[in-house]
Structures are given as C-alpha cells and as structure tokens.
Write an enzyme that holds these catalytic residues in place. Sequence first.
Site, PDB file in Angstrom:
ATOM      1  N   ASP A   1       0.828  -1.214  -0.106  1.00 43.87           N
ATOM      2  CA  ASP A   1      -0.104   0.171  -0.084  1.00 43.87           C
ATOM      3  C   ASP A   1       0.887   1.264  -0.167  1.00 43.87           C
ATOM      4  O   ASP A   1       0.562   2.134  -0.684  1.00 43.87           O
ATOM      5  CB  ASP A   1      -0.904  -0.062   1.230  1.00 43.87           C
TER       6      ASP A   1
ATOM      7  N   ASP B   1       3.125   1.184  -3.884  1.00 48.74           N
ATOM      8  CA  ASP B   1       2.373   0.991  -5.050  1.00 48.74           C
ATOM      9  C   ASP B   1       2.303   2.454  -5.763  1.00 48.74           C
ATOM     10  O   ASP B   1       2.730   2.550  -6.926  1.00 48.74           O
ATOM     11  CB  ASP B   1       0.888   0.510  -5.257  1.00 48.74           C
TER      12      ASP B   1
ATOM     13  N   ASP C   1      -6.544   1.991  -6.355  1.00 50.24           N
ATOM     14  CA  ASP C   1      -5.797   2.025  -4.957  1.00 50.24           C
ATOM     15  C   ASP C   1      -6.625   2.521  -4.106  1.00 50.24           C
ATOM     16  O   ASP C   1      -6.661   1.757  -2.795  1.00 50.24           O
ATOM     17  CB  ASP C   1      -4.784   2.951  -5.138  1.00 50.24           C
TER      18      ASP C   1
ATOM     19  N   ASP D   1      -7.944   0.073  -0.807  1.00 52.67           N
ATOM     20  CA  ASP D   1      -7.724   0.467   0.683  1.00 52.67           C
ATOM     21  C   ASP D   1      -9.158  -0.040   1.620  1.00 52.67           C
ATOM     22  O   ASP D   1      -8.941  -0.132   2.707  1.00 52.67           O
ATOM     23  CB  ASP D   1      -7.728   2.142   0.665  1.00 52.67           C
TER      24      ASP D   1
END
Length: 205
Positions: A65, A68, A86, A90
């Site tokens: 996380d 990236d 992304d 999350d």
Amino acid sequence: MFDGNFRTYVDKVLDPIGIGLSRIGITANALTLAGIIISAIGALVIGQGNLFLGFIFLILTGLPDALDGAVAKASGTSSVRGAFFDSVSDRVTDIFLFSGIAWYLASNEPGRIMMLPVAVMGSAMLISYQRAKAESLGFDAKGGIMERAERFIVLALGLLFSDILIPVLWVMLILTLVTVMQRFLKVWKQATAQLGASADTDDSQ
C-alpha cells in the site's frame, strides 16, 4: 495527520525503492492486488486467534500500500484508473482486517463487543466518503487526527499487545469519530464561505 505532516519525508524513503521495483518489472497494480490478498490472509489469521501473526500480516499489508504509488511514479504509469483502484483496495483491506477482528472477538469475548470493530470500520468508511464527496464538489476534506496511516499504527499496537486490543479499538473509534467531525466542519466552512461569496457577487450585480 500523518499524511500531511510526514509525506515529504516518507516519499524520500519510498521513491528510491519504487524505482528499484519498477526496474525489475513490478507494477503498481500488482502491488495493490498483493495488498488485498495479504489483508485477506491476515483477516483469516486474526479471526483464528493468532493476533501476533495477524500483526505481521498487517505490516505486510501496509508495505504494498505504501509502495504502489512510488512504483507508479517511477514507471510513469500514474493514472486516474490506478488511483481509483488504489482507493478501492484501501477500503477492501480495511473491511477484511476489521472483519477478522470482529470474528476474533465474537469467538473469544462475551456480549456484543464484536460490534466495536464494526463501528470503527463504519466510521472509517465515513471518513473516506467525506473526502470523496467533498472533492467531487470542489472542496478539500483532507486531514484529521485519525486517518488511515494512524489507524494502521494504532491497530498494529492492539494486535501486538493483545491484552489492550479492546481499549485500543475504543480509542480508535473515538478518534475516528473526532476525525469525522473535523472533516465535516472543514468542508462546512468552505461551503459556507463559497455561499457567502456567491451572495456578495449577487448583491453587487
């Protein structure tokens, strides 16, 4: 809070790593997907009662996380599509991890305390919604005392020291709700100022 105050320093560490990963062919989307998979395994581990191993998987979830974005920047592949993926990932990892904790509490604690991580998760989702909705309206809703990075750090402490997991979750819930109010008031003030500016413009015409 963490993202706003320390992002520059964190980027100085992550950017060289992102360059290295990009050079060996690792993509940002692959890292994002890896984070989802690791969080799912972590949720299973936590649900089965192995909180220390869950702590390890929480840390492993945070690494992709964190990296990236650096890989996307290094490879020149930053895009709206990647940002969307992304952001969704999350939320998915949050759901997995808090569901694992709820599973663990339901199996090991009396009463309805398993609803505590559910409440934290719901409050965290509200924070994310506030930012998304505010940005769609042209406002800024970033900031607050308990953003995602802070939740990761505090949750890691709760998993590492399992005796304080429930108190840690209560602290997370309270501070997450404080963040909800902070963001609401921030956007409310911006919207009020915009409304006042529009009224002044109308009066001057």
